[in-house]
Design a protein around this motif. Structure first.
Motif, PDB file in Angstrom:
ATOM      1  N   MET A 190     -10.431 -10.390   6.266  1.00 57.64           N
ATOM      2  CA  MET A 190     -11.179  -9.469   5.413  1.00 57.64           C
ATOM      3  C   MET A 190     -10.268  -8.957   4.297  1.00 57.64           C
ATOM      4  SD  MET A 190     -12.991  -5.797   6.360  1.00 57.64           S
ATOM      5  CE  MET A 190     -13.910  -6.507   7.721  1.00 57.64           C
ATOM      6  N   VAL A 191     -10.703  -9.119   3.054  1.00 56.73           N
ATOM      7  CA  VAL A 191      -9.921  -8.689   1.896  1.00 56.73           C
ATOM      8  C   VAL A 191     -10.540  -7.399   1.358  1.00 56.73           C
ATOM      9  CG1 VAL A 191      -9.068  -9.309  -0.387  1.00 56.73           C
ATOM     10  CG2 VAL A 191      -9.347 -11.076   1.360  1.00 56.73           C
ATOM     11  N   LEU A 192      -9.712  -6.369   1.199  1.00 55.26           N
ATOM     12  CA  LEU A 192     -10.183  -5.065   0.748  1.00 55.26           C
ATOM     13  C   LEU A 192      -9.548  -4.707  -0.592  1.00 55.26           C
ATOM     14  CD1 LEU A 192      -9.903  -2.995   4.070  1.00 55.26           C
ATOM     15  CD2 LEU A 192     -11.879  -4.267   3.196  1.00 55.26           C
ATOM     16  N   GLN A 193     -10.318  -3.969  -1.378  1.00 47.80           N
ATOM     17  CA  GLN A 193      -9.813  -3.436  -2.649  1.00 47.80           C
ATOM     18  C   GLN A 193      -9.700  -1.921  -2.505  1.00 47.80           C
ATOM     19  OE1 GLN A 193     -12.248  -3.089  -6.423  1.00 47.80           O
ATOM     20  NE2 GLN A 193     -10.898  -4.763  -7.041  1.00 47.80           N
ATOM     21  N   PHE A 194      -8.473  -1.407  -2.555  1.00 44.93           N
ATOM     22  CA  PHE A 194      -8.209   0.020  -2.365  1.00 44.93           C
ATOM     23  C   PHE A 194      -8.149   0.720  -3.726  1.00 44.93           C
ATOM     24  CE2 PHE A 194      -6.529  -1.977   1.418  1.00 44.93           C
ATOM     25  CZ  PHE A 194      -6.890  -1.105   2.434  1.00 44.93           C
ATOM     26  N   GLN A 195      -8.767   1.904  -3.785  1.00 48.52           N
ATOM     27  CA  GLN A 195      -8.710   2.738  -4.982  1.00 48.52           C
ATOM     28  C   GLN A 195      -8.542   4.186  -4.546  1.00 48.52           C
ATOM     29  OE1 GLN A 195      -9.347   1.764  -8.662  1.00 48.52           O
ATOM     30  NE2 GLN A 195      -8.092   3.596  -8.531  1.00 48.52           N
ATOM     31  N   ILE A 196      -7.541   4.872  -5.088  1.00 51.51           N
ATOM     32  CA  ILE A 196      -7.266   6.267  -4.735  1.00 51.51           C
ATOM     33  C   ILE A 196      -7.543   7.152  -5.946  1.00 51.51           C
ATOM     34  CG2 ILE A 196      -5.495   7.921  -3.989  1.00 51.51           C
ATOM     35  CD1 ILE A 196      -4.143   5.712  -2.469  1.00 51.51           C
ATOM     36  N   THR A 197      -8.171   8.304  -5.689  1.00 47.16           N
ATOM     37  CA  THR A 197      -8.466   9.277  -6.740  1.00 47.16           C
ATOM     38  C   THR A 197      -7.872  10.623  -6.348  1.00 47.16           C
ATOM     39  OG1 THR A 197     -10.546   8.158  -7.264  1.00 47.16           O
ATOM     40  CG2 THR A 197     -10.284  10.411  -8.061  1.00 47.16           C
ATOM     41  N   LEU A 198      -7.140  11.240  -7.259  1.00 43.00           N
ATOM     42  CA  LEU A 198      -6.581  12.571  -7.032  1.00 43.00           C
ATOM     43  C   LEU A 198      -7.606  13.637  -7.392  1.00 43.00           C
ATOM     44  CD1 LEU A 198      -2.983  12.107  -8.480  1.00 43.00           C
ATOM     45  CD2 LEU A 198      -3.521  12.657  -6.114  1.00 43.00           C
ATOM     46  N   TYR A 231      -2.761   5.456 -10.017  1.00 42.37           N
ATOM     47  CA  TYR A 231      -3.939   4.849  -9.407  1.00 42.37           C
ATOM     48  C   TYR A 231      -4.928   4.325 -10.443  1.00 42.37           C
ATOM     49  CZ  TYR A 231      -2.015   7.672  -5.594  1.00 42.37           C
ATOM     50  OH  TYR A 231      -1.188   8.239  -4.671  1.00 42.37           O
ATOM     51  N   ARG A 232      -4.416   3.960 -11.632  1.00 42.79           N
ATOM     52  CA  ARG A 232      -5.321   3.462 -12.667  1.00 42.79           C
ATOM     53  C   ARG A 232      -5.924   2.114 -12.286  1.00 42.79           C
ATOM     54  NH1 ARG A 232      -1.299   4.015 -17.663  1.00 42.79           N
ATOM     55  NH2 ARG A 232       0.092   3.291 -15.999  1.00 42.79           N
ATOM     56  N   GLU A 233      -5.161   1.295 -11.585  1.00 47.68           N
ATOM     57  CA  GLU A 233      -5.642  -0.013 -11.172  1.00 47.68           C
ATOM     58  C   GLU A 233      -5.781  -0.056  -9.652  1.00 47.68           C
ATOM     59  OE1 GLU A 233      -6.625  -2.415 -13.123  1.00 47.68           O
ATOM     60  OE2 GLU A 233      -6.088  -1.344 -14.966  1.00 47.68           O
ATOM     61  N   PRO A 234      -6.812  -0.745  -9.131  1.00 52.25           N
ATOM     62  CA  PRO A 234      -6.964  -0.861  -7.672  1.00 52.25           C
ATOM     63  C   PRO A 234      -5.941  -1.813  -7.074  1.00 52.25           C
ATOM     64  CG  PRO A 234      -8.665  -2.140  -8.785  1.00 52.25           C
ATOM     65  CD  PRO A 234      -7.914  -1.401  -9.862  1.00 52.25           C
ATOM     66  N   PHE A 281       0.839  -1.204   0.000  1.00 51.34           N
ATOM     67  CA  PHE A 281       0.000   0.000   0.000  1.00 51.34           C
ATOM     68  C   PHE A 281       0.873   1.253   0.000  1.00 51.34           C
ATOM     69  CE2 PHE A 281      -2.152   3.472   2.157  1.00 51.34           C
ATOM     70  CZ  PHE A 281      -3.339   3.557   1.420  1.00 51.34           C
ATOM     71  N   ILE A 282       1.959   1.243   0.756  1.00 48.00           N
ATOM     72  CA  ILE A 282       2.846   2.416   0.801  1.00 48.00           C
ATOM     73  C   ILE A 282       3.432   2.686  -0.581  1.00 48.00           C
ATOM     74  CG2 ILE A 282       4.970   3.329   1.801  1.00 48.00           C
ATOM     75  CD1 ILE A 282       4.317   1.758   4.343  1.00 48.00           C
ATOM     76  N   ASP A 283       3.873   1.620  -1.273  1.00 46.64           N
ATOM     77  CA  ASP A 283       4.396   1.789  -2.636  1.00 46.64           C
ATOM     78  C   ASP A 283       3.305   2.294  -3.568  1.00 46.64           C
ATOM     79  OD1 ASP A 283       6.828   0.884  -1.750  1.00 46.64           O
ATOM     80  OD2 ASP A 283       6.519  -1.184  -2.428  1.00 46.64           O
ATOM     81  N   TYR A 284       2.108   1.755  -3.433  1.00 50.34           N
ATOM     82  CA  TYR A 284       0.968   2.165  -4.271  1.00 50.34           C
ATOM     83  C   TYR A 284       0.627   3.639  -4.036  1.00 50.34           C
ATOM     84  CZ  TYR A 284      -3.897   2.162  -5.990  1.00 50.34           C
ATOM     85  OH  TYR A 284      -5.080   2.449  -6.628  1.00 50.34           O
ATOM     86  N   PHE A 285       0.658   4.052  -2.770  1.00 50.36           N
ATOM     87  CA  PHE A 285       0.307   5.433  -2.424  1.00 50.36           C
ATOM     88  C   PHE A 285       1.319   6.417  -3.004  1.00 50.36           C
ATOM     89  CE2 PHE A 285       0.574   9.123   0.370  1.00 50.36           C
ATOM     90  CZ  PHE A 285      -0.759   9.528   0.425  1.00 50.36           C
ATOM     91  N   HIS A 286       2.606   6.107  -2.886  1.00 47.73           N
ATOM     92  CA  HIS A 286       3.640   7.037  -3.330  1.00 47.73           C
ATOM     93  C   HIS A 286       3.889   6.969  -4.839  1.00 47.73           C
ATOM     94  CE1 HIS A 286       4.656   8.408   0.656  1.00 47.73           C
ATOM     95  NE2 HIS A 286       4.848   7.157   1.086  1.00 47.73           N
TER      96      HIS A 286
END
Length: 434
Positions: A172-180, A158-161, A149-154
């Motif tokens: 619990m499995v979560l799918q993270f998606q970030i939008t600027l 964010y095209r792919e979750p 997640f840290i690598d994904y955030f930096h």
């Protein structure tokens, strides 16, 4: 201008009256100063009333007065009233947004430009363990500490979750998606996909188990058919043809089972244990020989290498991906076609390409080519002996090597399958020798 003229006349009247009174008393300048002092006292009094109104009772109506002060107070009151209405409307919109976010089952977390958490809904408290009492203002990576997640955030791509277990519940499995949005602010959404993840695991296990169980009966069938084929000249022609067809289909089923098992392995295992610098020239030459054997002289195959750096990865997996691309080019291009296997630089990274000058592919099919069993021409694909899993295998191999697949093709203009590897996957020749 009318108000300013009246104020000017008022000032002149007070100054003139003071000057006249002072002249009658033989103190003209004292009278003028008295008139100007009265004017100053009037304005100070109005200023004091304005200050008391703004500090003590700003919601009430302004003090009653006339002239320029009355106009100023009325304008301030109307402006203040308009601002209150605007503020109430914006607060209403914010409240509705928060209420709608609270009604969502997905987690919603608002981050400022630094990545600090400003607001979140109740679902985020359940899924991520956020607490308003002490988590507000903290950086999101202080709460979600998974290195992925840290690598994904930096990375800011964010095209792919991103799919990860919850930081408070491993089940619990979560799918993270970030939008600027806004001034480098971020909106983080997390969706609970535990059920879908378990269904996907069940599907993978089912395919792997069935494929594994099919290997033994297929091996037995192939063995007996091979025995029968040695005595084909002693069988009636109808039986001989049947044995030949059964052999072809058995070989095809064995290829299908092998590809399904490989796909299951790529999906289930994390990989990385066998990654090492690869000798790309030897790998390309080996795949070229295999493709030429499959072609049987019907195609011309060529190797081009302009990239000196080595690719760090699994030799077995990269060979499988490159072989699938090369074999597809052989199977789906007409006799006499020219096929090129290429290893070349691409920006900071490098590119592994398979290019042909065959019939090409309609762009409408390109987005679905990596789906399992998707075929552009089902009749022709079945005749060539393909399993329909080759490009799905290529896609999974590239994902395990931080790479991606690009397909460029037009009808009548051939096709180019490009595997793009980042610079982090490349190693300079001198480093390999060391």
């Amino acid at each position: 201008m009318g108000l300013w003229k009246r104020e000017a006349w008022r000032l002149l009247l007070l100054a003139g009256s003071g000057l006249a009174v002072g002249w009658l008393l033989s103190h003209a300048w004292a009278g003028l100063a008295l008139g100007l002092g009265a004017c100053l006292a009037f304005h100070l009094h109005q200023l004091r009333r304005l200050h008391r109104w703004l500090t003590l009772t700003p919601q009430a109506e302004p003090p009653a007065t006339t002239g320029i002060w009355g106009d100023l107070l009325d304008r301030l009151y109307r402006y203040q009233k308009g601002q209150r209405h605007t503020q109430e409307r914006l607060l209403g919109i914010i409240k509705r947004v928060q209420e709608s976010s609270e009604a969502m089952r997905d987690s919603v977390v608002m981050l400022d430009g630094h990545g600090d958490m400003e607001w979140w809904n109740s679902a985020a408290e359940r899924m991520l363990g956020l607490r308003a009492a002490h988590d507000r203002g903290h950086h999101i990576t202080n709460l979600v500490r998974d290195p992925r997640f840290i690598d994904y955030f930096h990375a800011r791509d964010y095209r792919e979750p991103l799919t990860l277990p919850s930081p408070i519940d491993e089940q619990m499995v979560l799918q993270f998606q970030i939008t600027l949005y806004g001034d480098d602010e971020r909106l983080l959404m997390a969706r609970d996909i535990t059920r879908l993840h378990r269904l996907e695991e069940m599907r993978r296990d089912f395919v792997a188990n069935v494929s594994h169980e099919l290997r033994t009966p297929l091996t037995v069938l192939a063995g007996y058919l091979e025995t029968y084929a040695t005595y084909a000249d002693q069988l009636p022609p109808r039986f001989a043809r049947g044995v030949g067809r059964m052999q072809e289909q058995t070989v095809r089923m064995q290829s299908l089972v092998s590809d399904l098992l490989l796909l299951s392995k790529l999906e289930i295992e994390r990989g990385g244990a066998d990654h090492a610098p690869l000798a790309m020239s030897a790998l390309l030459a080996s795949v070229q020989r295999d493709a030429e054997a499959l072609s049987g002289g019907r195609h011309t195959l060529e190797v081009e290498q302009s990239e000196a750096r080595a690719l760090v990865g699994s030799e077995q997996e990269i060979r499988s991906a490159l072989s699938n691309l090369a074999f597809n080019a052989v199977r789906y291009t007409p006799e006499g076609s020219h096929i090129v296997l290429r290893w070349r630089p691409q920006g900071d990274g490098a590119c592994l390409e398979v290019e042909d000058n065959g019939e090409g592919i309609d762009p409408v099919h390109l987005p679905r080519l990596t789906e399992r069993f998707y075929r552009v021409d089902k009749g022709r694909s079945a005749a060539t002996g393909g399993t329909g899993l080759g490009l799905a295998i290529v896609k999974h191999v590239l994902l395990r090597h931080d790479a991606r697949l690009e397909i460029d093709s037009r009808p009548g203009q051939g096709a180019r399958f490009r595997c793009l590897f980042p610079a982090s996957r490349l190693l300079e020749p001198q480093l390999i020798e060391q």
